[in-house]
Design a protein around this motif. Structure first.
Motif: not given
Length: 257
Positions: A114-138
């Motif tokens: 997200m720090g890049c100007h834009f993103r091109i992705v593979a269709a099946k790629a996984k994108l997420g912010l799972p930090e709360l699963q660790l008891g943390l935040i981004p």
């Protein structure tokens, strides 16, 4: 460099993250990204940067084991601020930076993208912010950048459930520009990068500078608040339990303290 491989051709610097097995985002890797920017900033042979990951992932997250070496919330907040500064430098860089994402961009890996100007992705790629699963935040401005792309409600869902979205969904929600097959991802990204590289560097630099004005003062206030909160959450018992559970590959048992 230890974690980055750089090749330059037709005005495009291709930067590959190479930190097996998952290209985890350590403080050392973030520092190398900063040094890479130093290297290409005044190199006239480089007009566009394409960032991608070697192996199975773009970057599957922050280096959780490194977290266990941090001893205080203040130190954790400083770690967050240092990463935020590099990613802000990327987003305000005078040359376009494109992320080509395959496999997964999770946690710090997505914040890097997200720090890049834009993103091109593979269709099946996984994108997420799972930090709360660790008891943390981004901690690398993820809480501030994600809602700018996907909207407040979807960002809240992604943060609170820890569930990732696919590359195709990322395009639909505005987080990514295009989705391709794994095989097409880099060639298609390079085609776009070379197209941009033919533009006037003066005009491209000016356009990128103008885009920065879309970020309000409250964005920067939110980024600082995130770093502070990152450190506060880190010293909780829940965070210790979440990190330990991740290392032990078990479900965390959070108690709210």
């Amino acid at each position: 460099m230890e974690y980055l491989k750089i090749t330059i051709e037709d005005g495009v610097a291709t930067v590959a993250i190479d930190r097996p097995p998952a290209n985890a985002l350590s403080s050392g890797l973030i520092q190398e990204i900063d040094r890479m920017l130093d290297k290409v900033e005044n190199d006239e042979s480089v007009r566009v940067i394409v960032l991608h990951g070697e192996g199975k992932f773009f970057s599957a997250g922050a280096d959780i084991k490194e977290f266990t070496t941090v001893t205080s919330g203040e130190q954790f907040s400083k770690l967050a601020s240092a990463g935020q500064d590099v990613f802000e430098r990327m987003e305000s860089f005078n040359k376009p930076i494109i992320a080509a994402i395959h496999g997964a961009a999770l946690g710090g890996g997505l914040e890097l993208a997200m720090g890049c100007h834009f993103r091109i992705v593979a269709a099946k790629a996984k994108l997420g912010l799972p930090e709360l699963q660790l008891g943390l935040i981004p901690g690398f401005a993820g809480t501030q950048r994600l809602p700018r792309y996907v909207g407040m409600a979807k960002a809240a869902e992604m943060l609170l459930t820890s569930d990732p979205i696919t590359g195709e969904e990322a395009v639909r929600f505005g987080l990514a520009n295009h989705a391709y097959s794994d095989e097409e991802l880099l060639p298609k990204t390079m085609d776009m990068a070379k197209k941009i590289a033919k533009k006037s560097p003066i005009a491209v630099k000016a356009a990128l500078q103008m885009l920065q004005y879309t970020k309000t003062a409250s964005f920067y206030e939110g980024v600082k608040a995130e770093a502070d909160s990152f450190g506060e959450v880190f010293v909780s018992e829940d965070a210790k339990e979440g990190i330990q559970a991740f290392i032990e590959k078990r479900e965390p048992q959070f108690k709210g303290n």
